[in-house]
Design a protein around this motif. Structure first.
Motif, PDB file in Angstrom:
ATOM      1  N   GLU A 105     -13.983   0.659  17.655  1.00 24.01           N
ATOM      2  CA  GLU A 105     -13.741   1.444  16.441  1.00 24.01           C
ATOM      3  C   GLU A 105     -14.820   1.187  15.390  1.00 24.01           C
ATOM      4  O   GLU A 105     -15.273   2.113  14.714  1.00 24.01           O
ATOM      5  CB  GLU A 105     -12.324   1.161  15.905  1.00 24.01           C
ATOM      6  N   ILE A 106     -15.243  -0.071  15.279  1.00 18.97           N
ATOM      7  CA  ILE A 106     -16.364  -0.365  14.364  1.00 18.97           C
ATOM      8  C   ILE A 106     -17.620   0.352  14.860  1.00 18.97           C
ATOM      9  O   ILE A 106     -18.372   0.938  14.080  1.00 18.97           O
ATOM     10  CB  ILE A 106     -16.627  -1.888  14.264  1.00 18.97           C
ATOM     11  N   GLY A 107     -17.810   0.320  16.177  1.00 14.90           N
ATOM     12  CA  GLY A 107     -18.972   0.997  16.769  1.00 14.90           C
ATOM     13  C   GLY A 107     -19.028   2.473  16.375  1.00 14.90           C
ATOM     14  O   GLY A 107     -20.080   2.990  16.008  1.00 14.90           O
ATOM     15  N   ARG A 108     -17.860   3.116  16.388  1.00 18.74           N
ATOM     16  CA  ARG A 108     -17.830   4.544  16.012  1.00 18.74           C
ATOM     17  C   ARG A 108     -18.268   4.732  14.568  1.00 18.74           C
ATOM     18  O   ARG A 108     -18.920   5.723  14.240  1.00 18.74           O
ATOM     19  CB  ARG A 108     -16.424   5.119  16.199  1.00 18.74           C
ATOM     20  N   MET A 132     -26.504  -1.134  18.723  1.00 14.11           N
ATOM     21  CA  MET A 132     -25.091  -0.979  18.368  1.00 14.11           C
ATOM     22  C   MET A 132     -24.256  -0.640  19.614  1.00 14.11           C
ATOM     23  O   MET A 132     -23.110  -1.075  19.741  1.00 14.11           O
ATOM     24  CB  MET A 132     -24.911   0.127  17.320  1.00 14.11           C
ATOM     25  N   VAL A 133     -24.828   0.167  20.515  1.00 14.80           N
ATOM     26  CA  VAL A 133     -24.143   0.474  21.781  1.00 14.80           C
ATOM     27  C   VAL A 133     -23.868  -0.841  22.515  1.00 14.80           C
ATOM     28  O   VAL A 133     -22.756  -1.082  22.998  1.00 14.80           O
ATOM     29  CB  VAL A 133     -24.980   1.444  22.645  1.00 14.80           C
ATOM     30  N   ASN A 134     -24.861  -1.718  22.586  1.00  9.89           N
ATOM     31  CA  ASN A 134     -24.652  -3.016  23.241  1.00  9.89           C
ATOM     32  C   ASN A 134     -23.556  -3.815  22.535  1.00  9.89           C
ATOM     33  O   ASN A 134     -22.653  -4.359  23.170  1.00  9.89           O
ATOM     34  CB  ASN A 134     -25.936  -3.852  23.192  1.00  9.89           C
ATOM     35  N   ASP A 135     -23.647  -3.884  21.233  1.00 10.39           N
ATOM     36  CA  ASP A 135     -22.728  -4.742  20.479  1.00 10.39           C
ATOM     37  C   ASP A 135     -21.281  -4.266  20.562  1.00 10.39           C
ATOM     38  O   ASP A 135     -20.368  -5.083  20.543  1.00 10.39           O
ATOM     39  CB  ASP A 135     -23.143  -4.785  18.994  1.00 10.39           C
ATOM     40  N   TYR A 136     -21.078  -2.951  20.636  1.00  6.76           N
ATOM     41  CA  TYR A 136     -19.711  -2.445  20.499  1.00  6.76           C
ATOM     42  C   TYR A 136     -19.139  -1.742  21.733  1.00  6.76           C
ATOM     43  O   TYR A 136     -17.930  -1.570  21.823  1.00  6.76           O
ATOM     44  CB  TYR A 136     -19.631  -1.522  19.276  1.00  6.76           C
ATOM     45  N   LEU A 137     -19.977  -1.305  22.650  1.00 10.81           N
ATOM     46  CA  LEU A 137     -19.448  -0.587  23.823  1.00 10.81           C
ATOM     47  C   LEU A 137     -19.607  -1.352  25.135  1.00 10.81           C
ATOM     48  O   LEU A 137     -18.955  -1.032  26.123  1.00 10.81           O
ATOM     49  CB  LEU A 137     -20.124   0.784  23.977  1.00 10.81           C
ATOM     50  N   GLN A 138     -20.494  -2.321  25.167  1.00 13.02           N
ATOM     51  CA  GLN A 138     -20.743  -3.062  26.420  1.00 13.02           C
ATOM     52  C   GLN A 138     -19.454  -3.794  26.823  1.00 13.02           C
ATOM     53  O   GLN A 138     -18.882  -4.514  26.017  1.00 13.02           O
ATOM     54  CB  GLN A 138     -21.862  -4.078  26.163  1.00 13.02           C
ATOM     55  N   PRO A 139     -18.958  -3.609  28.067  1.00 17.87           N
ATOM     56  CA  PRO A 139     -17.747  -4.326  28.484  1.00 17.87           C
ATOM     57  C   PRO A 139     -17.974  -5.848  28.471  1.00 17.87           C
ATOM     58  O   PRO A 139     -19.104  -6.270  28.682  1.00 17.87           O
ATOM     59  CB  PRO A 139     -17.509  -3.817  29.903  1.00 17.87           C
ATOM     60  N   PRO A 140     -16.896  -6.649  28.272  1.00 18.80           N
ATOM     61  CA  PRO A 140     -15.516  -6.208  28.098  1.00 18.80           C
ATOM     62  C   PRO A 140     -15.318  -5.416  26.804  1.00 18.80           C
ATOM     63  O   PRO A 140     -15.809  -5.810  25.759  1.00 18.80           O
ATOM     64  CB  PRO A 140     -14.726  -7.522  28.061  1.00 18.80           C
ATOM     65  N   LYS A 141     -14.565  -4.296  26.955  1.00 20.11           N
ATOM     66  CA  LYS A 141     -14.359  -3.398  25.820  1.00 20.11           C
ATOM     67  C   LYS A 141     -13.162  -3.874  24.995  1.00 20.11           C
ATOM     68  O   LYS A 141     -12.124  -4.193  25.558  1.00 20.11           O
ATOM     69  CB  LYS A 141     -14.103  -1.975  26.334  1.00 20.11           C
ATOM     70  N   VAL A 142     -13.351  -3.901  23.687  1.00 22.77           N
ATOM     71  CA  VAL A 142     -12.295  -4.342  22.777  1.00 22.77           C
ATOM     72  C   VAL A 142     -12.068  -3.220  21.761  1.00 22.77           C
ATOM     73  O   VAL A 142     -13.024  -2.721  21.158  1.00 22.77           O
ATOM     74  CB  VAL A 142     -12.713  -5.649  22.056  1.00 22.77           C
ATOM     75  N   THR A 143     -10.804  -2.822  21.603  1.00 26.00           N
ATOM     76  CA  THR A 143     -10.470  -1.669  20.763  1.00 26.00           C
ATOM     77  C   THR A 143     -11.090  -1.757  19.367  1.00 26.00           C
ATOM     78  O   THR A 143     -11.791  -0.835  18.931  1.00 26.00           O
ATOM     79  CB  THR A 143      -8.938  -1.523  20.647  1.00 26.00           C
TER      80      THR A 143
END
Lengths: 578, 82
Positions: A462-465, A447-458
């Protein structure tokens, strides 16, 4: 589960690079003090330099570089967001530390006159000092630990720090740990604590999918970030991720600092050079990522143009020290530097002060914002500090801690806190059934890869959180079958703290900065008017990460307008001949 | 201490820390590789007293191989990375 109690004057947590120096220097300054150095592995082979190091990346040696030059280069490389006083504290001690290590038997490359053979790899100055025989550095350091009379304890996984009352204010009181062999619980009272637990190296998942195939030594799971956070300390720059160019799949450094001075360099699939400097910066990583993902990708390390004896020299470094299985990996793929390019990739994300600038906030004395708590090495936020910076900040912390504890007794702490921690730590062992820690870790890091790996998209972050919050619910279902698995269960919780802090800091800074490290496609511009500040994270009153701004302290060495954007001009404008 | 977890099944992974049981002297008390492994994945087999890899958590870093007094250990690159 029995509880063991230990009292020491100074507790050093982490026996890799900074920790040993903190312990040695505290003991040398005040031999009467009880100094305990503990590690979750074994101090003899603990930390990022367990198999040695192939070069010093930031040597500041008279005649080759000055502290002023170095501090300015790191300031520019880190887009201005630095505490120059802390970087300078390293810079002015760099040469003396090299000489001290040299005296201990650590081998640095020298020229025929006996001068250190410094090479240029950075964009502007010359700071790289090769260590072709750097494989036994830990052995030399360990001898000094013994000589100084430092007490050592291995296989202790520190789980939380203890903070106590000191009149109206608070100060550090000690730490609690799990013995990952016996399953025992340890409560350590200390008057000062030096945290040297390394990077958060198990944050992203390597593209191989192998949990332990990380760039960092996987023992460095982010424990220190989590412990500092729960102790109320301020963390800094957690949105300035660590991302490194690595050998694809092997996921270790190639390493440009070794091969660059011999004539090796990075090319695209057309065999063309596309960056002017292989020194690791966010800007360099952005160009690297663009090339990797663009029509000219992938990216390779090129050594096939070098003479046979040069390649042999490179092999005698890369296949012997730091990550010695590099040779075995290449052999398995049939890759020979003499005729083949080495396919490169970018690493999973991590948090690291030593390679980037994401760490526990410290000042030039290695002091965190919690009195009596110090941080040094990859864990602290002194930008681009690397191995030598870890040694120096360890020394600074150890010596300052001796002064801090003078005239002090142990701070009193709440016994209920110890009981609560015991319950948290052992819950996965006592549960009859539940989720295996490795599987929870795999999902979290994916999930860290899918949602926090740059390029970062707001919207993605937020889904990652939300996903992280769901995994937090799963923590109450972790099941460990033995103390080893219990260690992994504790680590998963630290990784989750790191993921939530990294997401909070990344969302808070609504601009792009540090090249790929904080590249937000929905806030694509750098905005110095609002964001020429540190972004800090601390534990809020609601127990969740709280972000705020900390001003950049006035520079010791001002940066001229024509200097500040030097690292934005890394791309080769006209293709150079390969 | 070890209670089976009825809600989980064991996952299989290839062993990549290869121990030559003829050379390994763990049964005579040697613990060097067990001690130096950063991820603590080497254990003594209760059956034959020799060292074996117990967890698929190898960093392929080599202290076990380099520090073994009888050269009994050979580390392979984990299959997923090869």
């Amino acid at each position: 589960m029995e509880t063991r109690h230990i009292d020491v004057d100074i507790l050093v947590i982490g026996g890799g690079t900074a920790g040993p120096l903190a312990a040695i220097k505290a003991k040398q300054k005040a031999p009467q003090l009880k100094v305990l150095l503990l590690d979750k592995a074994n101090v003899k082979r603990a930390g990022a330099i367990a198999e040695g190091m192939d070069s010093v990346n930031n040597a500041i040696i008279p005649g080759h570089a000055t502290p002023e030059q170095y501090v300015k280069e790191i300031t520019v490389a880190n887009d201005g967001i630095v505490n120059q006083a802390a970087i300078n504290a390293y810079a002015v001690r760099s040469h003396d530390m090299i000489r001290e290590l040299d005296g201990w038997g650590v081998k640095f490359e020298k020229d025929e006159t006996g001068d250190y053979a410094v090479k240029k790899v950075h964009h502007l100055g010359a700071y790289v000092l090769p260590m072709p025989e750097g494989y036994d550095i830990k052995k030399h350091v360990f001898k000094q630990i013994r000589k100084a009379g430092v007490e050592v304890s291995n296989r202790l996984v520190t789980t939380r720090l203890l903070v106590g009352e000191d009149g109206p204010s608070q100060r550090i009181a000690g730490a609690m740990a799990l013995d990952s062999r016996s399953g025992g619980f340890v409560v350590i009272r200390a008057k000062a604590v030096v945290l040297c637990t390394g990077a958060a190296g198990r944050l992203g998942l390597p593209s191989s999918g192998y949990l332990f195939g990380t760039y960092e030594n996987p023992t460095n799971a982010g424990d220190g970030y989590s412990m500092a956070y729960h102790a109320g300390a301020e963390l800094s720059g957690l949105e300035c991720f660590q991302i490194n160019p690595l050998i694809k799949d092997y996921n270790g450094p190639a390493c440009a600092y070794v091969t660059g001075p011999f004539g090796g360099y990075t090319v695209n699939a057309k065999g063309e050079r596309f960056i002017k400097s292989d020194y690791w910066s966010g800007q360099m990583m952005l160009e690297f990522w663009r090339e990797l993902e663009g029509g000219n990708g992938p990216v390779f390390l090129k050594l096939d143009h070098l003479a046979e004896e040069t390649v042999t020299k490179i092999e005698n470094v890369l296949h012997v020290t730091e990550r010695p299985t590099r040779g075995l990996f290449h052999e398995g793929r049939g890759v020979d530097y003499r005729r083949d390019l080495v396919e490169m990739h970018i690493s999973e994300i991590g948090l690291c002060g030593g390679h980037s600038a994401s760490g526990v906030w410290v000042d030039e004395h290695a002091r965190t914002t919690v009195p009596g708590l110090y941080a040094a090495g990859d864990l602290c936020n002194v930008a681009h500090n690397y191995m030598l910076g870890a040694f120096v900040f360890g020394k600074i912390a150890g010596e300052d801690a001796v002064d801090f504890i003078a005239g002090k007794d142990f701070a009193a702490f709440d016994a209920g806190e110890v009981e609560a921690e015991r319950e948290r730590v052992f819950a996965p062992l006592l549960r009859a059934e539940g989720l295996p820690p490795t599987q929870v870790e795999y999902k979290l890091r994916r999930m860290v890869n899918d949602y926090l790996q740059p390029p970062k998209v707001t919207a993605k972050m937020e889904i990652g959180r939300k996903r992280f919050a769901e995994i937090r619910e799963d923590i109450g279902r972790l099941k460990a079958n033995n103390p080893h698995e219990l260690m992994r269960a504790i680590e998963v919780q630290a990784i989750l703290d790191c993921a939530e802090m990294a997401a909070a800091a990344s969302l808070y800074r609504t601009e792009s900065r540090w090249g790929l490290y904080h590249y937000r496609t929905d806030h694509e511009e750098r905005n110095d008017r609002d964001w020429f500040v540190f972004v800090e994270v601390r534990k809020g009153a609601d127990g969740r990460p709280e972000c705020f701004k900390r001003p950049v302290p006035p520079y010791l060495y001002p940066i001229a307008d024509d200097e500040r954007d030097a690292y934005d001009r890394l791309r080769v404008t006209a293709p150079l001949a390969a | 201490m070890t209670a089976p977890n009825p809600s989980a099944i064991a996952q299989q992974s290839a062993v990549t820390v290869i121990v030559d049981e003829g050379k390994c002297i763990a049964d005579k008390g040697c613990r060097i590789c067990v001690d130096v492994c950063p991820t603590d994945i080497l254990v003594i087999d209760l059956g034959n007293g020799k060292v074996r890899m117990a967890y698929d958590e190898c960093w392929y870093c080599l202290p076990c191989q380099h520090d073994c007094p009888t050269q009994a250990i050979r580390v392979e690159i984990p299959y997923l990375l090869r």
